[in-house]
Design a protein around this motif. Structure first.
Motif, mmCIF file in Angstrom:
data_model
loop_
_atom_site.group_PDB
_atom_site.id
_atom_site.type_symbol
_atom_site.label_atom_id
_atom_site.label_comp_id
_atom_site.label_asym_id
_atom_site.label_seq_id
_atom_site.Cartn_x
_atom_site.Cartn_y
_atom_site.Cartn_z
ATOM 1 N N SER A 359 -0.836 -0.231 -8.921
ATOM 2 C CA SER A 359 -0.315 0.672 -7.891
ATOM 3 C C SER A 359 -1.457 1.423 -7.209
ATOM 4 O O SER A 359 -1.416 1.655 -5.992
ATOM 5 N N GLU A 360 -2.483 1.776 -7.961
ATOM 6 C CA GLU A 360 -3.635 2.449 -7.356
ATOM 7 C C GLU A 360 -4.411 1.498 -6.458
ATOM 8 O O GLU A 360 -4.825 1.870 -5.349
ATOM 9 N N ALA A 361 -4.592 0.263 -6.920
ATOM 10 C CA ALA A 361 -5.296 -0.722 -6.093
ATOM 11 C C ALA A 361 -4.518 -1.014 -4.817
ATOM 12 O O ALA A 361 -5.096 -1.137 -3.729
ATOM 13 N N TRP A 362 -3.176 -1.113 -4.934
ATOM 14 C CA TRP A 362 -2.326 -1.375 -3.772
ATOM 15 C C TRP A 362 -2.444 -0.251 -2.743
ATOM 16 O O TRP A 362 -2.531 -0.506 -1.534
ATOM 17 N N SER A 363 -2.474 0.988 -3.202
ATOM 18 C CA SER A 363 -2.536 2.122 -2.267
ATOM 19 C C SER A 363 -3.824 2.133 -1.467
ATOM 20 O O SER A 363 -3.896 2.777 -0.413
ATOM 21 N N LYS A 364 -4.831 1.414 -1.936
ATOM 22 C CA LYS A 364 -6.124 1.374 -1.241
ATOM 23 C C LYS A 364 -6.271 0.138 -0.356
ATOM 24 O O LYS A 364 -7.293 -0.018 0.319
ATOM 25 N N LEU A 365 -5.253 -0.739 -0.368
ATOM 26 C CA LEU A 365 -5.284 -1.905 0.517
ATOM 27 C C LEU A 365 -5.009 -1.471 1.951
ATOM 28 O O LEU A 365 -4.178 -0.600 2.197
#
Length: 445
Positions: A359-365
Motif C-alpha cells: 500500500s505504501e509503494a502503491w501510494s508513491k506510484l
C-alpha cells in the motif's frame, strides 16, 4: 506440456522475431499499449527470476467469455487469465478454472494479507475460485472544506448526507448532491447498487430472487429521493456530476477513483474549472472521500467494489502458473499495480513481515495523463488509507449468495433504475415501487 510458440514483442517497439518456446500463456484484458508494456516487463522480470517464459496475450474484455469457452472446448486454454469478478465462480463451476491452484497461491502468500472483501467475493467451497489482484471502490466524493466550515461529519451515512444537504444545498451556486437519474445509463445502476448495499438491501438470496425488505427499501427510496431533489433537474449521469463538482457547484457526488488524477489537474481532457488554472491542485486539496457507506438499517455499511482476479486454468502447467501468480502478487506486485494505479488499489497491503509494504509503494506510484504525480503527493495519508480500506468491506449483489450472475442480469434489466426514477418523480409511492420492483425482478432469468 506441449510447447507454445510466439514471436516475442515489446509493445510499441520492433524486436527481432525470434521464436521462443513459451512455458506459460497469460491472457490479459489490460490491452492498452502502455499497460501491455508494463505487463510484458513483469513477464520478463519473472523470466529473469525463474527461467520460465511467459507469453502475454491481450484479449478484449467483451470477447473474454467467448474466447474462454472456445478454448476450453478445444482443450487449449491459456495457463493464467486476468478476469473480472463476474467470471470467477461461473468459470470454476464450468471447469475452466482450477480452484485448488488459486487456493494454493493464497495460502502460500498468506490469506490474512489479502483484503477480506476482495478475497471473500472469490470464496468457493473451502477455498477460492481465483486470486484477487486489484480493485477499486466507488466513492462518495465531497467538499471537505465546506463540511469542515459547517461543522459537518463526513458523508459516511445516510444521516450525515442528509444533514449536509440541509446546510450546503444552495442552488444554483451549490447543489447539495448530483445524483444519477438517467435511467438508461449503467452509472445509475452502479450508484443505486451501492446505495442499496449501504442499507443492507439485496434482491437476491441463496435460492435466487427474493422480495425486497419493505422497511429497508423504503429507507433507500426516501434517501435517494432526497439526494435527487438536492440535484439539478434533468437526466444526470457521470458527466454532469463530474462537471458540477469540478466547477465548484456541487458539495457531494458519487464517482469512481478514476476521478482522482483529474481532480488534481493532471488530465487536460477533464480539467477542474473551480478556478482559472486547469492544472491547479486546489480542488484536490479541498476534497475528501468516503468508501464505506452506511444506511440506518445497516450500521456496518458497505463499499461497492470492482475487483479483478488471476484465474489459473485446468489446462495450465499448474506449477509454473502458480509460480507466476505468486510472483505477480509478491516480488512483482508493485509493477502489477503500476499498470494503472488510480484504478488498481492493492488487495494485498503487504506481507506478514511488512504489512504496509504494497500500500505504501502503491501510494508513491505516479498517476495522471498529461502530467504525473504520486497519489501520496496529491492527497493526505488518511485519505489514501480510506481508499485502500474500502476493499476490506467490498460487496456486490449476489456474491455472498452465489447469485452474482442473476444479480448482474437484474441490474442490466434497468428495472431498479426505472422504478426508482418513477418514485423520485412522484409517479408512484414507496409501497407501489417496492411491489413493482419485486414483480419485475422476479421475472428476470
Amino acid at each position: 506440456m506441449k510447447p507454445k510458440l510466439l514471436s516475442f514483442a515489446t509493445v510499441g517497439a520492433l524486436m527481432a522475431s525470434t521464436v521462443i518456446a513459451e512455458d506459460i500463456r497469460f491472457w490479459t484484458t489490460e490491452e492498452q499499449p502502455e499497460r501491455l508494456a508494463r505487463q510484458q516487463q513483469m513477464a520478463e522480470d519473472f523470466t529473469a527470476a525463474t527461467g520460465h517464459n511467459v507469453e502475454v496475450i491481450p484479449v478484449t474484455e467483451s470477447d473474454l467469455a467467448t474466447r474462454a469457452t472456445a478454448a476450453f472446448a478445444a482443450g487449449d486454454l491459456p495457463d493464467v487469465i486476468y478476469h473480472p469478478l463476474s467470471y470467477a465462480l461461473p468459470w470454476v463451476e464450468a471447469g475452466i478454472l482450477d480452484p485448488d491452484a488459486a487456493t494454493d497461491v493464497i495460502e502460500a502468500l498468506g490469506g490474512d494479507t489479502f483484503a477480506p472483501g476482495a478475497l471473500g467475493m472469490a470464496a468457493f467451497g473451502d477455498g477460492y475460485a481465483s486470486v484477487p489482484v486489484d480493485g477499486w471502490t466507488q466513492m462518495v466524493v465531497y467538499r471537505k472544506d465546506l463540511f469542515d466550515a459547517a461543522g459537518l461529519e463526513p458523508p459516511s451515512t445516510y444521516a450525515n448526507v442528509l444533514a449536509a444537504l440541509e446546510k450546503l444545498h444552495n442552488p444554483p451556486d451549490t447543489y447539495g448532491f448530483v445524483a444519477a437519474t438517467k435511467v438508461d445509463e449503467n452509472f445509475m445502476s452502479q450508484v443505486l447498487e451501492h446505495v442499496f448495499l449501504a442499507n443492507g438491501v439485496s434482491p437476491v438470496g441463496p435460492n435466487g430472487a427474493q422480495p425486497l425488505d419493505v422497511k429497508k427499501t423504503t429507507e433507500v427510496l426516501d434517501f435517494y429521493k432526497a439526494i435527487a431533489q438536492a440535484s439539478p433537474p434533468g437526466e444526470l449521469y457521470w458527466d454532469q456530476s463530474r462537471s458540477l463538482y469540478f466547477s465548484g457547484n456541487a458539495a457531494m457526488i458519487i464517482w469512481s477513483p478514476f476521478i482522482l488524477d483529474e481532480l488534481a489537474g493532471l488530465r487536460d481532457s477533464a480539467p477542474p474549472t473551480i478556478n482559472d488554472d486547469p492544472t491547479s491542485r486546489e480542488l484536490a486539496s479541498k476534497t475528501g472521500i468516503v468508501t464505506n457507506f452506511a444506511g440506518p438499517s445497516n450500521p456496518d455499511g458497505a463499499a461497492w467494489a470492482s475487483v479483478s482476479y488471476f484465474g489459473i486454468t485446468n489446462d495450465a502447467d499448474t506449477d509454473t502458473a502458480v509460480e507466476f501468480v505468486k510472483f505477480s502478487m509478491n516480488e512483482g506486485y508493485t509493477e502489477t499495480l503500476a499498470i494503472a494505479p488510480e484504478g488498481k488499489f492493492p488487495v494485498r497491503n503487504g506481507t506478514a513481515e511488512d504489512p504496509d509494504m504494497f500500500s505504501e509503494a502503491w501510494s508513491k506510484l505516479e498517476v495522471g495523463v498529461d502530467r504525473k504525480a504520486p497519489l501520496a503527493d496529491l492527497y493526505p495519508a488518511e485519505m489514501i488509507a480510506e481508499i485502500v480500506a474500502g476493499l476490506d468491506v467490498a460487496q456486490r449483489w449476489g456474491v455472498a449468495e452465489g447469485q452474482l450472475a442473476l444479480a448482474s442480469k437484474m441490474l442490466g434489466s434497468q428495472v431498479v433504475n426505472r422504478v426508482v426514477r418513477e418514485y423520485i418523480d412522484g409517479q408512484i409511492d414507496a409501497a407501489a415501487a417496492i411491489e413493482k420492483m419485486n414483480e419485475e425482478l422476479a421475472a428476470v432469468q
